[in-house]
Design an enzyme around this catalytic site. Structure first.
Site, PDB file in Angstrom:
ATOM      1  N   CYS A   1      63.192  24.065  45.918  1.00 55.13           N
ATOM      2  CA  CYS A   1      62.828  25.165  46.820  1.00 55.13           C
ATOM      3  C   CYS A   1      63.375  24.964  48.229  1.00 55.13           C
ATOM      4  O   CYS A   1      63.416  25.909  49.019  1.00 55.13           O
ATOM      5  CB  CYS A   1      61.310  25.315  46.877  1.00 55.13           C
ATOM      6  SG  CYS A   1      60.566  25.820  45.308  1.00 55.13           S
TER       7      CYS A   1
ATOM      8  N   VAL B   1      70.109  14.027  26.347  1.00 57.79           N
ATOM      9  CA  VAL B   1      69.543  14.099  25.000  1.00 57.79           C
ATOM     10  C   VAL B   1      70.143  15.313  24.313  1.00 57.79           C
ATOM     11  O   VAL B   1      69.998  16.446  24.778  1.00 57.79           O
ATOM     12  CB  VAL B   1      68.010  14.201  25.047  1.00 57.79           C
ATOM     13  CG1 VAL B   1      67.447  14.426  23.645  1.00 57.79           C
ATOM     14  CG2 VAL B   1      67.417  12.933  25.657  1.00 57.79           C
TER      15      VAL B   1
ATOM     16  N   TRP C   1      36.159  39.487  60.488  1.00 56.98           N
ATOM     17  CA  TRP C   1      36.384  39.852  59.084  1.00 56.98           C
ATOM     18  C   TRP C   1      37.829  39.472  58.748  1.00 56.98           C
ATOM     19  O   TRP C   1      38.771  40.121  59.197  1.00 56.98           O
ATOM     20  CB  TRP C   1      36.175  41.350  58.862  1.00 56.98           C
ATOM     21  CG  TRP C   1      34.732  41.750  58.792  1.00 56.98           C
ATOM     22  CD1 TRP C   1      33.920  42.124  59.822  1.00 56.98           C
ATOM     23  CD2 TRP C   1      33.935  41.813  57.609  1.00 56.98           C
ATOM     24  NE1 TRP C   1      32.666  42.410  59.367  1.00 56.98           N
ATOM     25  CE2 TRP C   1      32.635  42.239  58.002  1.00 56.98           C
ATOM     26  CE3 TRP C   1      34.177  41.557  56.251  1.00 56.98           C
ATOM     27  CZ2 TRP C   1      31.602  42.405  57.094  1.00 56.98           C
ATOM     28  CZ3 TRP C   1      33.142  41.722  55.350  1.00 56.98           C
ATOM     29  CH2 TRP C   1      31.870  42.134  55.764  1.00 56.98           C
TER      30      TRP C   1
ATOM     31  N   TYR D   1      36.087  31.638  60.766  1.00 56.36           N
ATOM     32  CA  TYR D   1      36.499  32.553  61.836  1.00 56.36           C
ATOM     33  C   TYR D   1      36.598  31.812  63.164  1.00 56.36           C
ATOM     34  O   TYR D   1      35.705  31.055  63.542  1.00 56.36           O
ATOM     35  CB  TYR D   1      35.504  33.701  61.988  1.00 56.36           C
ATOM     36  CG  TYR D   1      35.536  34.334  63.376  1.00 56.36           C
ATOM     37  CD1 TYR D   1      36.677  35.017  63.810  1.00 56.36           C
ATOM     38  CD2 TYR D   1      34.459  34.210  64.249  1.00 56.36           C
ATOM     39  CE1 TYR D   1      36.729  35.567  65.081  1.00 56.36           C
ATOM     40  CE2 TYR D   1      34.509  34.761  65.521  1.00 56.36           C
ATOM     41  CZ  TYR D   1      35.635  35.429  65.937  1.00 56.36           C
ATOM     42  OH  TYR D   1      35.699  35.973  67.202  1.00 56.36           O
TER      43      TYR D   1
ATOM     44  N   ALA E   1      63.354  18.604  45.563  1.00 56.82           N
ATOM     45  CA  ALA E   1      62.691  19.849  45.947  1.00 56.82           C
ATOM     46  C   ALA E   1      63.700  20.995  45.917  1.00 56.82           C
ATOM     47  O   ALA E   1      64.352  21.306  46.918  1.00 56.82           O
ATOM     48  CB  ALA E   1      62.077  19.721  47.342  1.00 56.82           C
TER      49      ALA E   1
END
Length: 448
Positions: A44, A82, A433, A425, A42
């Protein structure tokens, strides 16, 4: 199935392809050549290892070489490079400890990744000057940073630069960042970048924007960063993070077509101009979901997903590698920033769109619920088609909401369709919202 699948490169794309091909077709001979010793890791997570939050470098390894060999029956050969591909003969030439041999293939995947760009800075070879693009580099940086060091310099304000600024500050160093552009995190747009810049300054990071680095000076070990006009900034350690370049020389020498982005050109199945040669990961192009054009956005999910699809195709079930939206997220101390699609309006115009955008501030949770913080959302759409083009988010929490917009891009939703999504929600998680819906509602008002 009496065929051999040879893979060049043992990280995300290569090992995903190897594992999927072998799982779907156990009779397939799968050989992976990796020039280094690390596989399936990983990348990151490397800044967090340098910072000290990840205790052991081995913790970043997803699957060990032994597991691939003993449990998945994959012929994984580390320390094997390679050096040549012959598509006519369908062979690769492999070098190991100065000796060379040839290996035939029926299907070949080039997953050579990318490399950290090293500009021709004076003094880039000084001790204490690093790039960070592989595990050995991360280990070297972690080992180098000690209590004796006081000042760190970051050259480049992209993902790596921001994450390493946090990492080195977390190790107790004073951090200066140098960026040639007017903003850091340019793909995230000016608004998100500006919020992150202010936060970095609050955390003690000294930002030098629109500043070109000339080189580094020191007696054996780096002591300063040299800028234009003979200005000098002291530094005990330097991280050069100005971007990456795809490793395409192996493919190019073999007559494999290189795309307009500089990465290997591929079709929807990851196949190159040679029907038996595939490419995936940081060395390859993918199609952008918004523009429909080839793009090179080297990210972890892109590599893993494309490799897995190619493995499935080689095993006998043709599978598309999937379009990309450039969806990304980055942590900057106490802030997060995310982006997807096209955020910059000039870029949108160049792609043939008539962009319109809004930026709104909304609460990450219900205002009355403890822990709510401000989330800034920029949403971009095409005026004529009203199709969503992209977005960016920045805030202390909630920036993973970018995935909603990424989904909208893949579904080619209009702003109105995005506004009417039925999102969850509850006060601890979102206002009634959701901030994404609020941004779509405001943008839709401008389109009506």
């Amino acid at each position: 199935m009496d065929e051999r699948f040879v893979i060049v490169g043992g990280d995300a794309a290569g090992m995903s392809a190897a594992s999927k091909a072998k799982r779907d077709e156990p009779g397939l001979d799968v050989t992976v050549f990796e020039r280094g010793e690390w596989v399936s890791y990983a990348a990151c997570g490397m800044p967090y290892y340098v910072k000290g939050e990840i205790e052991d470098l081995e913790d970043l390894v997803s699957v060990t070489p032994e597991t691939f060999r003993e449990e998945r029956d994959i012929d994984l050969r580390t320390g094997h490079e390679v050096v040549e591909v012959d598509p006519d003969a369908e062979t690769v030439t492999v070098e190991r400890d100065g000796e060379r041999f040839e290996q035939s293939y029926d299907h070949l995947l080039i997953g050579t990744g990318a490399r950290a760009i090293e500009p021709p800075f004076d003094g880039i070879d000084l001790e204490g000057v690093f790039t960070i693009h592989d595990m050995d580099a991360a280990d070297a940086i972690e080992d180098d940073v000690s209590d004796d060091l006081e000042r760190a310099a970051i050259v480049g304000g992209g993902y790596v630069g921001v994450e390493m600024a946090e990492a080195l500050a977390g190790r107790g160093l004073e951090v200066s960042m140098f960026e040639m552009l007017p903003t850091i995190l340019a793909p995230f747009g000016e608004t998100a970048a500006g919020v992150v810049e202010n936060h970095l300054r609050e955390q003690g990071v000294s930002l030098h924007l629109e500043t070109a680095v000339e080189g580094f000076t020191g007696d054996g070990r780096v002591e300063a960063v040299e800028l234009e006009d003979e200005e000098s900034v002291p530094a005990d350690v330097v991280i050069v993070g100005v971007g990456v370049a795809p490793n395409v020389s192996l493919a190019e020498d073999a007559g494999i077509e290189i795309g307009e982005t500089g990465a290997i050109a591929t079709d929807e199945y990851g196949r190159t101009n040679d029907e038996n040669v595939y490419a995936a990961g940081d060395c390859a192009e993918e199609r952008h979901v918004v523009t429909g054009e080839p793009a090179h956005v080297p990210l972890g999910l892109t590599a893993n997903r494309a490799g897995r699809a190619i493995g499935q195709t080689v095993a006998g079930s043709p599978t598309e590698t999937g379009d990309i939206a450039g969806t990304a997220i980055v942590k900057a101390f106490e802030l997060g920033a995310s982006r997807t699609g096209i955020v910059d309006e000039d870029e949108a115009r160049e792609a043939g769109f008539d962009p319109v955008s809004v930026t709104i501030d909304a609460a990450s949770r219900a205002n009355y619920y403890p822990g709510a913080s401000e989330l800034t959302v920029t949403l971009v759409a095409d005026r004529e088609s009203e199709r969503v083009l992209g977005a960016s988010l920045v805030g202390q929490e909630g920036v993973k909401r970018i995935d909603t917009v990424a989904t909208a891009l893949h579904a080619e939703l209009t702003v109105s369709e995005l506004e009417n999504l039925d999102l969850a929600y509850a006060p601890p998680f979102s206002p009634v919202w959701d901030p994404i819906l609020t941004a779509a509602k405001v943008l839709n008002g401008q389109l009506e």
